[in-house]
Design a protein around this motif. Sequence first.
Motif, mmCIF file in Angstrom:
data_model
loop_
_atom_site.group_PDB
_atom_site.id
_atom_site.type_symbol
_atom_site.label_atom_id
_atom_site.label_comp_id
_atom_site.label_asym_id
_atom_site.label_seq_id
_atom_site.Cartn_x
_atom_site.Cartn_y
_atom_site.Cartn_z
ATOM 1 N N ASP A 273 -120.183 -76.738 -18.097
ATOM 2 C CA ASP A 273 -119.788 -76.895 -16.703
ATOM 3 C C ASP A 273 -119.337 -78.342 -16.457
ATOM 4 O O ASP A 273 -119.545 -79.229 -17.299
ATOM 5 N N PRO A 274 -118.721 -78.615 -15.309
ATOM 6 C CA PRO A 274 -118.226 -79.973 -15.028
ATOM 7 C C PRO A 274 -119.292 -81.064 -15.073
ATOM 8 O O PRO A 274 -119.025 -82.146 -15.604
ATOM 9 N N ASP A 313 -110.359 -73.099 -19.571
ATOM 10 C CA ASP A 313 -110.706 -72.454 -18.314
ATOM 11 C C ASP A 313 -110.134 -73.230 -17.131
ATOM 12 O O ASP A 313 -109.694 -74.381 -17.269
ATOM 13 N N ASP A 314 -110.192 -72.596 -15.960
ATOM 14 C CA ASP A 314 -109.643 -73.235 -14.770
ATOM 15 C C ASP A 314 -110.365 -74.547 -14.447
ATOM 16 O O ASP A 314 -109.732 -75.523 -14.023
ATOM 17 N N TRP A 315 -111.685 -74.581 -14.666
ATOM 18 C CA TRP A 315 -112.398 -75.806 -14.287
ATOM 19 C C TRP A 315 -112.059 -76.970 -15.204
ATOM 20 O O TRP A 315 -112.215 -78.130 -14.814
ATOM 21 N N HIS A 316 -111.567 -76.677 -16.405
ATOM 22 C CA HIS A 316 -111.152 -77.763 -17.293
ATOM 23 C C HIS A 316 -109.949 -78.508 -16.720
ATOM 24 O O HIS A 316 -109.724 -79.685 -17.044
ATOM 25 N N GLN A 318 -109.662 -79.566 -13.902
ATOM 26 C CA GLN A 318 -110.117 -80.612 -12.985
ATOM 27 C C GLN A 318 -110.038 -81.999 -13.617
ATOM 28 O O GLN A 318 -110.078 -83.014 -12.922
#
Length: 482
Positions: A273-274, A313-316, A318
Amino acid sequence: MVPPVEVKQRGKPRGMRRDRDCHSCKLRNIKCDLNRPSCSQCLEAKISCGGYPQRVIWAADRLARDTQAAPSTASASGSGSASASASSSNNSSKVQKRQRRESRSKLPDNKNTLSPEQDVTKTPTSDAATAKSESPVLELRRLPVTDQNSFITSLVAFCQHIISSDGSVGDHGHYLSAEAVRLISRLHDLMKARIEGRSTVPLAGGEGWDSIDTARHRLAALVGLNEALEAANPFAFLGIAAFAVLEVCDSPFGEWQRHLHGAKSLLDFHCPDPPALEKLSHTVTGLTEIVARLVWWDTLGAIARGSKGLIFDDWHRQTLDQRLFQVVGCSADTLDLFSRVAKGEGASNTLSCCVMAMEQLAKIDADESAWSLSANVNRCASAIAMLTQLEGTTDRHVQRALDSAVERTCQLIARMTPSSIYYIHVAVSAYLAGMHATTLHQCEILRAYWHHCNHAGVQRYPDGLAKCEERWRARGLTGSTE
């Protein structure tokens, strides 16, 4: 009597499992036969096989499990027992060697017992000086102007920062083990040899080769990367990024996903996770910038290949901040549209595709600065990528918009100077325009771009022009503008 016809089996026997299917078959919701490198379904449909999911088993975990199972294995009898005992003994010795190596890396006062060629950074006095004399710092000021914005130079800077930090545990935690130190030193030598060797040994036609010295450093860096990956050491990200950038420079155009899969697996292992990524970035120098660049290549590679689906993934995404956009000469909203195309969003809605493409074209301004020209080229290319999803439609307005975007891309590329630091970063845009060029003048502009791009210091994109030329011959665009 008619002899029986031999039926050749295609792929492996299948059950109900779908987790091993290639990405393209998953997206089309059809059964994959698992043939490699491309499954038969994708070959018959004449589409790019999206590759297979990779199952990663870290060697350290496997050795630990084998060690725990060693007592029961050793109690077996007969020849099978002897074989199992030898195997468990071998695995136990590997674990013991790794434990000894890790314990040496944690000794007080950095009293590691490494060989001279492995001893890179230990103390701020004599040992650090020795390391710098064996791996001299690369003078980035000596690079060609266009290469000073290359990710290779960033990797060199990351390695030099770690080497000059004297292996401080406070800076890098327990991850800066012996294999990590060796990897960083070898990567620095590889990047240095790559930049200095390839920029001075050009071949006819803009091609180049690795010198013997570079090849030797490449092999040493691969060995170091393998050691770091076996231990799942996060400093392996530096090695993955180094070989990923070499893949972008040297491999078939757009086929840049091989090392990205490995990076994604290592990232999932350490950073689910971030917040975990943010925490690890304080230990691994340049981690956030490395992930951002890998996400950039993931997106642009998918656009160049024309495949659907992204590795990260989409959060990457960021990690893509203003610093990256300033370096690659692309705006955030343009990259977002590239990502939408790569994920196949909007392909079923003609009106939505046209609106998003027109929005990008409407944002093109008259600013002639180097960054603005690059950003405008990428805006046109994102419009081409979005409209290309509608190829085959009978709507003449779509084709007219596509032709207009290609022409505008060529005009903007013609206004860019080869010495621009953003010149090397519009290769995918030039490739998209080349794949949809309709006039000889457009071909000449794009041919000149590839010529200048492959003569700017380090050689790049060996077959980008070749793929465009093949498309131009198929369209009859082989004449001369003169």
